[in-house]
Structures are given as structure tokens and as C-alpha cells.
Scaffold this motif. Structure first.
Motif, PDB file in Angstrom:
ATOM      1  N   UNK A  12       0.798  -1.213   0.000  1.00  0.00           N
ATOM      2  CA  UNK A  12       0.000   0.000   0.000  1.00  0.00           C
ATOM      3  C   UNK A  12       0.833   1.266   0.000  1.00  0.00           C
ATOM      4  N   UNK A  13       2.115   1.162   0.403  1.00  0.00           N
ATOM      5  CA  UNK A  13       2.974   2.336   0.375  1.00  0.00           C
ATOM      6  C   UNK A  13       3.550   2.508  -1.021  1.00  0.00           C
ATOM      7  N   UNK A  14       3.861   3.738  -1.423  1.00  0.00           N
ATOM      8  CA  UNK A  14       4.424   3.955  -2.752  1.00  0.00           C
ATOM      9  C   UNK A  14       5.804   3.326  -2.884  1.00  0.00           C
ATOM     10  N   UNK A  15       6.095   2.767  -4.058  1.00  0.00           N
ATOM     11  CA  UNK A  15       7.396   2.176  -4.301  1.00  0.00           C
ATOM     12  C   UNK A  15       8.468   3.256  -4.394  1.00  0.00           C
ATOM     13  N   UNK A  16       9.648   2.943  -3.860  1.00  0.00           N
ATOM     14  CA  UNK A  16      10.770   3.878  -3.917  1.00  0.00           C
ATOM     15  C   UNK A  16      12.005   3.143  -4.389  1.00  0.00           C
ATOM     16  N   UNK A  17      12.784   3.773  -5.214  1.00  0.00           N
ATOM     17  CA  UNK A  17      14.024   3.181  -5.706  1.00  0.00           C
ATOM     18  C   UNK A  17      15.146   3.539  -4.744  1.00  0.00           C
ATOM     19  N   UNK A  18      15.117   2.910  -3.545  1.00  0.00           N
ATOM     20  CA  UNK A  18      16.082   3.268  -2.508  1.00  0.00           C
ATOM     21  C   UNK A  18      17.363   2.449  -2.608  1.00  0.00           C
ATOM     22  N   UNK A  19      17.416   1.515  -3.535  1.00  0.00           N
ATOM     23  CA  UNK A  19      18.640   0.749  -3.748  1.00  0.00           C
ATOM     24  C   UNK A  19      18.713   0.401  -5.219  1.00  0.00           C
ATOM     25  N   UNK A  20      19.842   0.691  -5.849  1.00  0.00           N
ATOM     26  CA  UNK A  20      19.931   0.573  -7.295  1.00  0.00           C
ATOM     27  C   UNK A  20      21.002  -0.418  -7.707  1.00  0.00           C
ATOM     28  N   UNK A  21      20.774  -1.052  -8.862  1.00  0.00           N
ATOM     29  CA  UNK A  21      21.804  -1.758  -9.596  1.00  0.00           C
ATOM     30  C   UNK A  21      21.698  -1.241 -11.027  1.00  0.00           C
ATOM     31  N   UNK A  22      22.761  -0.709 -11.559  1.00  0.00           N
ATOM     32  CA  UNK A  22      22.724  -0.115 -12.884  1.00  0.00           C
ATOM     33  C   UNK A  22      23.128  -1.155 -13.918  1.00  0.00           C
ATOM     34  N   UNK A  23      22.267  -1.351 -14.919  1.00  0.00           N
ATOM     35  CA  UNK A  23      22.552  -2.277 -16.000  1.00  0.00           C
ATOM     36  C   UNK A  23      22.896  -1.489 -17.261  1.00  0.00           C
ATOM     37  N   UNK A  24      23.984  -1.836 -17.878  1.00  0.00           N
ATOM     38  CA  UNK A  24      24.351  -1.260 -19.157  1.00  0.00           C
ATOM     39  C   UNK A  24      24.310  -2.379 -20.177  1.00  0.00           C
ATOM     40  N   UNK A  25      23.602  -2.182 -21.267  1.00  0.00           N
ATOM     41  CA  UNK A  25      23.558  -3.199 -22.298  1.00  0.00           C
ATOM     42  C   UNK A  25      22.154  -3.732 -22.472  1.00  0.00           C
ATOM     43  N   UNK A  26      22.056  -4.886 -23.148  1.00  0.00           N
ATOM     44  CA  UNK A  26      20.759  -5.493 -23.399  1.00  0.00           C
ATOM     45  C   UNK A  26      20.163  -6.006 -22.087  1.00  0.00           C
ATOM     46  N   UNK A  27      18.861  -5.839 -21.922  1.00  0.00           N
ATOM     47  CA  UNK A  27      18.220  -6.272 -20.689  1.00  0.00           C
ATOM     48  C   UNK A  27      17.861  -7.750 -20.711  1.00  0.00           C
ATOM     49  N   UNK A  28      17.762  -8.345 -21.864  1.00  0.00           N
ATOM     50  CA  UNK A  28      17.357  -9.744 -21.969  1.00  0.00           C
ATOM     51  C   UNK A  28      18.367 -10.663 -21.288  1.00  0.00           C
ATOM     52  N   UNK A  29      17.901 -11.498 -20.365  1.00  0.00           N
ATOM     53  CA  UNK A  29      18.780 -12.463 -19.701  1.00  0.00           C
ATOM     54  C   UNK A  29      19.507 -11.930 -18.496  1.00  0.00           C
ATOM     55  N   UNK A  30      19.345 -10.663 -18.162  1.00  0.00           N
ATOM     56  CA  UNK A  30      20.074 -10.087 -17.026  1.00  0.00           C
ATOM     57  C   UNK A  30      19.627 -10.666 -15.689  1.00  0.00           C
ATOM     58  N   UNK A  31      18.389 -11.160 -15.619  1.00  0.00           N
ATOM     59  CA  UNK A  31      17.907 -11.724 -14.368  1.00  0.00           C
ATOM     60  C   UNK A  31      18.758 -12.921 -13.934  1.00  0.00           C
ATOM     61  N   UNK A  32      19.159 -13.762 -14.877  1.00  0.00           N
ATOM     62  CA  UNK A  32      19.980 -14.930 -14.557  1.00  0.00           C
ATOM     63  C   UNK A  32      21.360 -14.510 -14.070  1.00  0.00           C
ATOM     64  N   UNK A  33      21.941 -13.492 -14.704  1.00  0.00           N
ATOM     65  CA  UNK A  33      23.252 -13.003 -14.264  1.00  0.00           C
ATOM     66  C   UNK A  33      23.156 -12.405 -12.869  1.00  0.00           C
ATOM     67  N   UNK A  34      22.121 -11.604 -12.626  1.00  0.00           N
ATOM     68  CA  UNK A  34      21.968 -10.978 -11.316  1.00  0.00           C
ATOM     69  C   UNK A  34      21.790 -12.030 -10.232  1.00  0.00           C
ATOM     70  N   UNK A  35      21.070 -13.117 -10.553  1.00  0.00           N
ATOM     71  CA  UNK A  35      20.832 -14.157  -9.555  1.00  0.00           C
ATOM     72  C   UNK A  35      22.125 -14.839  -9.131  1.00  0.00           C
ATOM     73  N   UNK A  36      23.165 -14.829  -9.972  1.00  0.00           N
ATOM     74  CA  UNK A  36      24.446 -15.455  -9.632  1.00  0.00           C
ATOM     75  C   UNK A  36      25.157 -14.720  -8.504  1.00  0.00           C
TER      76      UNK A  36
END
Length: 440
Positions: free
Chosen positions: A39-63
Motif C-alpha cells: 500500500x505504500x508507494x514504491x521507492x528506488x532506494x537501492x539501485x543496480x545499474x545495467x548497461x547493455x541489453x536487458x534480456x537475460x540479465x535476471x539470470x546473471x543478477x541471480x548469480x
């Protein structure tokens, strides 16, 4: 030319959380976790910056989020993540700033860490109290992960802190490459079970715990979803107690050979590990004018188990001969080999025992307490060492940790140590630790 996409991710430093990504076609993409309170508004209080294609980045981040085999004091997931244009590799930059304050009473240690070997015996009535502050265990790391047809999933890792003995200075902690089960570089010894270490603010940790980093070549193989084995050849580091007129140190001629078999359950969050260690300890016998080697060996049982959803048991027991350099309470103190009183010029590997047991109870995701008991003990022949030499020491710790924010934590800790010598004289020390740590 492909268009460059930039994404931002909001990620808490909790291993079980996932990284979510959404993409806006032709525009910048913003990514955020669900807020803790609905119910509270979402805030981007912690960031990870991705440079490049977004496809498949979830698997890399999970590592970056597999923390099952990390030491309590190892850094977790990084704050900043950069992905190459093809989305095949990601570089994480992270670490933490850690500042501590300590007060010794009824026995002071001449060390920033609570090293039970250094407890004065007999007690020193002049220096019974001491106040110290330290920030040298602040850590910084770079972690590169990727996936390709040649190496499969691979990791390149470099980590250091600002501890240089009793002074400040950047020093290497870990540096390795890991791919297809092979690890080359410096990291925790294969004989060490980092995840079995109980939580402490104290950088030294329990004295009966194996704790050393070596340069190595290691192969790890998963037999199944539950069983894992590993074998390594590691660079030997030895310290001897010498009878200088009869024996001398020489360069080592074989690597240390550690190995283990491990069974894991509860999605890998609980495990039991049986480990072994073989060492060839070389020295020069000046009486016979010959180079000699002594077989050092050790066996260990270690692990952790979630007894209940809120309570975790940590345990470790190690026994053997000539492995003092691996034991937290004895490393660097000359107990891999000591003089044999029954034969001039000869050194032998003394019998050594170490163990630790601890419990952690989590009241909530933000707050937990823990307590541990540990002991390291040296069994030497009569006359091998002086009467005021080390016999055994105890290490008792109780602490509490609280997360002020997902990135910032504080802690309080009480430590008690007792050292006893061969002549039965003993000394003790007491310490309060306070900590604040900010992860990035």
C-alpha cells in the motif's frame, strides 16, 4: 547498431530476494522490488545499474545472490551491477564500511581482535582495561560473472580489506577464477567450512574454528542435488617451534591436500560436511644433517542446520596432528611442528583439538541474537615446550544484531576468553564490542 538500454534495480541485501526487471521499449527502464509494507508507494532506494541489453540479465543478477557457503563476515550482493552489451557478463562492485569500538575489562588484550592466544598469563595488574576503535576490516570487492559455451557459468572475484597487521593498509583477502567446477586463486581453504562460522563482530572469531585462506587449485563436483565433493592442492604455509641448535626451517616440498564430502538439504541452507587434510611438513635435522618430512593430518566435521524456522545451529569439530596453521587459535604460533624431547634434532607434529558450537535465533528479519562456545587445545610431550607455553584456551561470545535499514546494521557483543598454560597458570580477558556497518 543496437540501441543502448539503461535499467535500474532496487535490491535488498537479503539472499532470498529476487531481482525483477521491466523494460520500456525505446526508453529508459526502471526496476524496483515490492515495498515491505503493501500500500505504500514504491521507492528506488537501492539501485543496480545495467548497461547493455536487458534480456537475460535476471539470470546473471541471480548469480550474485547465492550466499549459502559464505562466511558471516564475507560481503554479500553488490550494490552496483554493470552488464555488457550482449548480456553475457556482469560486473558487480560492492563491499561494506565497518567501524567498531571495544572496551576490555578485568584483563586486556594487546590486539584489536580477541585472540585468546594473546591473553596475558599470569594476569597483568597494570593493564586490565583498554578502549579501542577500528575501521580496518572495511571491505571492497569486484565480482564478474558470466555464462558462455566454453567456460559455462563462471566467476572472477577479487576482495580486500584495509587491515595490514596492526596498521592500516589495503590487503588482498580473496582473488580467484571459478569455472566448470575448477577454482584457481586465493580463497578460503577447502578444509575450512566458512558457512559453519557463527556470527561475531570480532574479526578473529572463535579460537577452535579452522580459518585460513590459501592459494589453490580446487575441483568441486556435485554428485546430486544434495551431495557434493571437493579436492584441492593448496599452497602450504607453516610455522614451527625450533630448537635452533638442532633443527631449522626449510622450504616446503609438497602442497597441502584438503578434501571434503558434503550433504546439503533445505535448499542448500543446511548442510553437514566431513573434511580431511594431508600435509607434508619439511624441516632440516641439524644433528643428522638431513632434510626430513613429517606427515600432518586432520579430520573435521562441520555444518549448520535450521532447527526451527527461527533457530540455526552452527557446529565444527577438528582433530589431528600438525595442522596448527589452520586453527584460528593457533595459526602463526609455531605449532605445526615442535621439538621432540626424545630425539635431538627431530621435530614432530603435536596432537591438536578444536571445536565450536553456536546458536542463532532470529526474532524478525531485522533482529537476531547468537551465542557460541569454542575451545582449542594443544597436547604436547612432556619437555617439548616450556612450562609457560600454551595448553588450551576458551572463547565465549554472545551478541545481538539489528538492521536499521536494508543496508545499515548495528551490533553489540560480549566476549570472554581464558588461556591456560602447561604449568596450569591461566589468565582471562573480557571485552564489549559495538559495531556499525553499511553495505554497498
Amino acid at each position: 547498431m543496437k540501441k543502448l538500454f539503461i535499467s535500474c534495480a532496487c535490491i535488498l541485501l537479503i539472499p532470498s530476494l529476487s531481482v525483477f526487471a521491466t523494460e520500456k521499449s525505446g526508453e529508459q527502464a526502471a526496476v524496483a522490488n515490492e515495498p515491505a509494507n503493501q500500500g505504500e508507494p514504491q521507492t528506488l532506494d537501492r539501485f543496480m545499474f545495467f548497461w547493455g541489453e536487458t534480456s537475460g540479465n535476471e539470470e546473471l543478477a541471480a548469480m550474485f545472490y547465492d550466499t549459502r557457503y559464505l562466511h558471516f563476515q564475507d560481503p554479500r550482493a553488490p550494490r552496483f551491477l554493470f552488464v555488457d552489451r550482449k548480456g553475457r557478463a556482469a560486473l558487480g562492485i560492492g563491499g561494506y564500511v565497518k567501524a567498531t569500538a571495544s572496551y576490555d575489562f578485568d584483563g586486556a588484550l594487546p590486539n584489536r581482535d580477541f585472540v585468546t592466544y594473546d591473553i596475558p598469563v599470569p594476569r597483568n595488574p597494570i593493564e586490565r582495561n583498554q578502549y579501542q576503535m577500528d575501521a580496518s576490516t572495511t571491505r571492497l570487492f569486484l565480482k564478474l560473472v558470466g555464462n558462455n559455451t566454453v567456460l559455462g557459468k563462471y566467476t572472477v572475484y577479487v576482495e580486500g580489506n584495509f587491515r595490514a597487521g596492526q596498521n592500516y593498509g589495503f590487503g588482498l583477502e580473496q582473488a580467484y577464477v571459478n569455472a566448470r567446477g575448477f577454482l584457481i586463486g586465493q580463497t578460503w581453504s577447502t578444509f575450512v567450512d566458512p558457512a559453519a562460522a557463527p556470527p561475531t563482530i570480532d574479526y578473529e572469531g572463535p579460537n577452535g574454528m579452522t580459518c585460513v585462506r590459501n592459494v589453490m587449485l580446487r575441483y568441486t563436483f556435485d554428485l546430486s542435488n544434495h551431495w557434493q565433493v571437493a579436492l584441492a592442492a593448496e599452497s602450504p604455509s607453516v610455522t614451527y617451534t625450533l630448537d635452533e641448535s638442532n633443527s631449522m626451517y626449510i622450504r616446503q616440498r609438497m602442497p597441502d591436500i584438503p578434501f571434503y564430502v558434503q550433504y546439503a538439504w533445505n535448499e542448500g541452507n543446511s548442510h553437514i560436511r566431513a573434511s580431511g587434510l594431508l600435509r607434508g611438513l619439511s624441516y632440516r635435522d641439524l644433528v643428522t644433517s638431513r632434510n626430513k618430512s613429517v606427515l600432518g593430518w586432520a579430520i573435521q566435521l562441520s555444518g549448520l542446520a535450521n532447527i526451527t524456522p527461527k533457530m540455526t545451529l552452527f557446529y565444527q569439530g577438528v582433530y589431528g596432528y600438525g595442522y596448527g596453521e589452520y586453527l584460528n587459535g593457533l595459526n602463526g604460533e609455531g605449532f605445526d611442528l615442535i621439538p621432540d624431547p626424545d630425539s635431538r634434532g627431530r621435530l614432530y607434529a603435536p596432537e591438536t583439538l578444536g571445536y565450536v558450537a553456536g546458536l542463532r535465533y532470529s526474532f524478525s528479519p531485522k533482529f537476531f541474537i547468537s551465542a557460541s562456545y569454542s575451545q582449542s587445545r594443544l597436547y604436547s610431550k612432556t619437555g617439548a615446550l616450556s612450562e609457560n607455553a600454551y595448553r588450551y584456551a576458551q572463547y565465549i561470545v554472545g551478541n545481538a544484531f539489528y538492521n536499521l535499514t536494508p543496508d545499515c546494521s548495528i551490533g553489540l557483543e560480549y566476549l570472554y576468553g581464558r588461556r591456560s598454560n602447561i604449568n596450569r597458570e591461566d589468565g582471562q580477558a573480557n571485552r564489549f564490542n559495538a559495531m556499525i556497518q553499511y553495505n554497498f
